[in-house]
Design a protein around this motif. Structure first.
Motif, PDB file in Angstrom:
ATOM      1  N   GLU A  16       0.821  -1.221   0.000  1.00  0.00           N
ATOM      2  CA  GLU A  16       0.000   0.000   0.000  1.00  0.00           C
ATOM      3  C   GLU A  16       0.851   1.266   0.000  1.00  0.00           C
ATOM      4  OE1 GLU A  16      -2.478  -0.282   3.456  1.00  0.00           O
ATOM      5  OE2 GLU A  16      -3.811  -1.747   2.539  1.00  0.00           O
ATOM      6  N   ARG A  17       2.072   1.170   0.491  1.00  0.00           N
ATOM      7  CA  ARG A  17       2.949   2.340   0.579  1.00  0.00           C
ATOM      8  C   ARG A  17       3.599   2.697  -0.762  1.00  0.00           C
ATOM      9  NH1 ARG A  17       6.611   2.392   5.786  1.00  0.00           N
ATOM     10  NH2 ARG A  17       6.873   4.449   4.909  1.00  0.00           N
ATOM     11  N   ILE A  18       3.485   1.805  -1.726  1.00  0.00           N
ATOM     12  CA  ILE A  18       4.122   1.995  -3.025  1.00  0.00           C
ATOM     13  C   ILE A  18       3.222   2.822  -3.938  1.00  0.00           C
ATOM     14  CG2 ILE A  18       5.127   0.807  -5.028  1.00  0.00           C
ATOM     15  CD1 ILE A  18       6.551   0.210  -2.393  1.00  0.00           C
ATOM     16  N   ASP A  19       3.824   3.751  -4.633  1.00  0.00           N
ATOM     17  CA  ASP A  19       3.099   4.544  -5.633  1.00  0.00           C
ATOM     18  C   ASP A  19       2.579   3.572  -6.696  1.00  0.00           C
ATOM     19  OD1 ASP A  19       2.319   6.139  -7.771  1.00  0.00           O
ATOM     20  OD2 ASP A  19       4.014   7.512  -7.565  1.00  0.00           O
ATOM     21  N   PRO A  20       1.308   3.646  -7.050  1.00  0.00           N
ATOM     22  CA  PRO A  20       0.748   2.718  -8.045  1.00  0.00           C
ATOM     23  C   PRO A  20       1.537   2.680  -9.358  1.00  0.00           C
ATOM     24  CG  PRO A  20      -1.014   3.963  -7.009  1.00  0.00           C
ATOM     25  CD  PRO A  20       0.287   4.554  -6.517  1.00  0.00           C
ATOM     26  N   ASP A  21       2.152   3.802  -9.728  1.00  0.00           N
ATOM     27  CA  ASP A  21       2.944   3.833 -10.965  1.00  0.00           C
ATOM     28  C   ASP A  21       4.248   3.038 -10.827  1.00  0.00           C
ATOM     29  OD1 ASP A  21       1.021   5.464 -12.104  1.00  0.00           O
ATOM     30  OD2 ASP A  21       2.085   7.314 -11.541  1.00  0.00           O
ATOM     31  N   ASP A  22       4.671   2.789  -9.598  1.00  0.00           N
ATOM     32  CA  ASP A  22       5.934   2.085  -9.338  1.00  0.00           C
ATOM     33  C   ASP A  22       5.746   0.620  -8.962  1.00  0.00           C
ATOM     34  OD1 ASP A  22       7.399   4.363  -9.839  1.00  0.00           O
ATOM     35  OD2 ASP A  22       7.445   4.979  -7.725  1.00  0.00           O
ATOM     36  N   SER A  25       7.791  -2.023 -11.119  1.00  0.00           N
ATOM     37  CA  SER A  25       9.244  -2.005 -10.859  1.00  0.00           C
ATOM     38  C   SER A  25       9.545  -2.472  -9.437  1.00  0.00           C
ATOM     39  CB  SER A  25       9.841  -0.625 -11.122  1.00  0.00           C
ATOM     40  OG  SER A  25       9.294   0.344 -10.269  1.00  0.00           O
ATOM     41  N   TYR A  26       8.632  -2.196  -8.490  1.00  0.00           N
ATOM     42  CA  TYR A  26       8.813  -2.686  -7.117  1.00  0.00           C
ATOM     43  C   TYR A  26       8.814  -4.212  -7.087  1.00  0.00           C
ATOM     44  CZ  TYR A  26       7.813  -3.762  -2.245  1.00  0.00           C
ATOM     45  OH  TYR A  26       7.862  -4.301  -0.979  1.00  0.00           O
ATOM     46  N   PHE A  27       7.799  -4.817  -7.716  1.00  0.00           N
ATOM     47  CA  PHE A  27       7.726  -6.278  -7.708  1.00  0.00           C
ATOM     48  C   PHE A  27       8.871  -6.909  -8.505  1.00  0.00           C
ATOM     49  CE2 PHE A  27       3.223  -5.599  -6.413  1.00  0.00           C
ATOM     50  CZ  PHE A  27       3.297  -6.310  -5.221  1.00  0.00           C
ATOM     51  N   ASP A  28       9.336  -6.244  -9.549  1.00  0.00           N
ATOM     52  CA  ASP A  28      10.518  -6.733 -10.275  1.00  0.00           C
ATOM     53  C   ASP A  28      11.746  -6.725  -9.363  1.00  0.00           C
ATOM     54  OD1 ASP A  28       9.085  -7.116 -12.608  1.00  0.00           O
ATOM     55  OD2 ASP A  28       9.766  -5.242 -13.551  1.00  0.00           O
ATOM     56  N   ALA A  29      11.905  -5.674  -8.575  1.00  0.00           N
ATOM     57  CA  ALA A  29      13.040  -5.585  -7.655  1.00  0.00           C
ATOM     58  C   ALA A  29      12.946  -6.646  -6.568  1.00  0.00           C
ATOM     59  CB  ALA A  29      13.099  -4.193  -7.029  1.00  0.00           C
ATOM     60  N   LEU A 110      17.566  -4.584  -3.336  1.00  0.00           N
ATOM     61  CA  LEU A 110      17.044  -4.142  -2.043  1.00  0.00           C
ATOM     62  C   LEU A 110      17.072  -2.621  -1.935  1.00  0.00           C
ATOM     63  CD1 LEU A 110      15.828  -5.302   0.480  1.00  0.00           C
ATOM     64  CD2 LEU A 110      18.110  -5.461   1.460  1.00  0.00           C
ATOM     65  N   GLN A 111      18.091  -2.002  -2.503  1.00  0.00           N
ATOM     66  CA  GLN A 111      18.148  -0.545  -2.503  1.00  0.00           C
ATOM     67  C   GLN A 111      16.975   0.042  -3.289  1.00  0.00           C
ATOM     68  OE1 GLN A 111      20.303   1.575  -0.778  1.00  0.00           O
ATOM     69  NE2 GLN A 111      18.710   2.993  -1.430  1.00  0.00           N
ATOM     70  N   LEU A 112      16.642  -0.586  -4.415  1.00  0.00           N
ATOM     71  CA  LEU A 112      15.503  -0.123  -5.208  1.00  0.00           C
ATOM     72  C   LEU A 112      14.204  -0.299  -4.423  1.00  0.00           C
ATOM     73  CD1 LEU A 112      14.470   1.014  -7.874  1.00  0.00           C
ATOM     74  CD2 LEU A 112      14.365  -1.320  -8.747  1.00  0.00           C
ATOM     75  N   VAL A 113      14.061  -1.407  -3.708  1.00  0.00           N
ATOM     76  CA  VAL A 113      12.878  -1.642  -2.880  1.00  0.00           C
ATOM     77  C   VAL A 113      12.749  -0.538  -1.833  1.00  0.00           C
ATOM     78  CG1 VAL A 113      11.908  -3.164  -1.102  1.00  0.00           C
ATOM     79  CG2 VAL A 113      12.744  -4.134  -3.245  1.00  0.00           C
ATOM     80  N   VAL A 114      13.846  -0.235  -1.166  1.00  0.00           N
ATOM     81  CA  VAL A 114      13.834   0.819  -0.142  1.00  0.00           C
ATOM     82  C   VAL A 114      13.471   2.167  -0.761  1.00  0.00           C
ATOM     83  CG1 VAL A 114      15.296   2.116   1.468  1.00  0.00           C
ATOM     84  CG2 VAL A 114      15.400  -0.377   1.418  1.00  0.00           C
ATOM     85  N   ASP A 115      14.031   2.453  -1.931  1.00  0.00           N
ATOM     86  CA  ASP A 115      13.713   3.708  -2.612  1.00  0.00           C
ATOM     87  C   ASP A 115      12.219   3.794  -2.946  1.00  0.00           C
ATOM     88  OD1 ASP A 115      16.390   4.378  -2.465  1.00  0.00           O
ATOM     89  OD2 ASP A 115      16.802   3.940  -4.582  1.00  0.00           O
ATOM     90  N   LYS A 116      11.649   2.703  -3.410  1.00  0.00           N
ATOM     91  CA  LYS A 116      10.229   2.703  -3.768  1.00  0.00           C
ATOM     92  C   LYS A 116       9.347   2.855  -2.530  1.00  0.00           C
ATOM     93  CE  LYS A 116      10.869   2.098  -8.143  1.00  0.00           C
ATOM     94  NZ  LYS A 116      10.714   3.208  -9.040  1.00  0.00           N
ATOM     95  N   LEU A 117       9.831   2.331  -1.395  1.00  0.00           N
ATOM     96  CA  LEU A 117       9.071   2.467  -0.134  1.00  0.00           C
ATOM     97  C   LEU A 117       9.239   3.847   0.475  1.00  0.00           C
ATOM     98  CD1 LEU A 117       9.769  -0.997   1.506  1.00  0.00           C
ATOM     99  CD2 LEU A 117       7.568  -0.127   0.744  1.00  0.00           C
ATOM    100  N   LYS A 118      10.180   4.621  -0.077  1.00  0.00           N
ATOM    101  CA  LYS A 118      10.462   5.975   0.415  1.00  0.00           C
ATOM    102  C   LYS A 118      10.792   5.968   1.899  1.00  0.00           C
ATOM    103  CE  LYS A 118       7.674   8.165  -3.123  1.00  0.00           C
ATOM    104  NZ  LYS A 118       7.183   7.101  -3.913  1.00  0.00           N
TER     105      LYS A 118
END
Length: 119
Positions: A16-22, A25-29, A110-118
């Protein structure tokens, strides 16, 4: 463990914390992270029986290191930091080098995951 992280990353409260547009890419990461951790686990297990992975240095490298240490003590400061990866005669990387590569992939994912979670 690190393998359980995938379950936590896919929990609805986290997603839920992830921007819908991301989301894609979040699930790919998350998938890249999961595959990399699985690879790390497998390769590190195989490295236990790979003599090249257990070998800390060749005779020539050990001799060069002793000479470098002696020269450093004598005041001749020589930097001999190759950071050379071990390869087998067929040109393939040993298990530890492959494990290191997989750890780097996991770190980047993992860095990308953290970035997407802001976070």
């Amino acid at each position: 463990t690190l393998t359980r992280a995938e379950i936590l990353m896919k929990k609805p409260a986290v997603v839920e914390r992830i921007d819908p547009d991301d989301l894609e890419s979040y699930f790919d990461a998350v998938e890249r992270y999961t595959e990399a951790i699985s690879s790390v686990d497998s390769l590190s297990y195989q490295a236990r029986s790979d003599y090249r992975s257990m070998e800390t240095s060749t005779r020539e490298e050990a001799t060069a290191e002793r000479i470098t240490r002696k020269q450093s003590k004598d005041g001749n400061n020589i930097n001999n930091n190759d950071n050379k990866e071990t390869t087998k005669p067929n040109g393939k990387k040993d298990y530890l080098a492959q494990t290191k590569d997989s750890v780097e992939v996991a770190r980047d994912a993992l860095q990308l995951v953290v970035d997407k979670l802001k976070l």
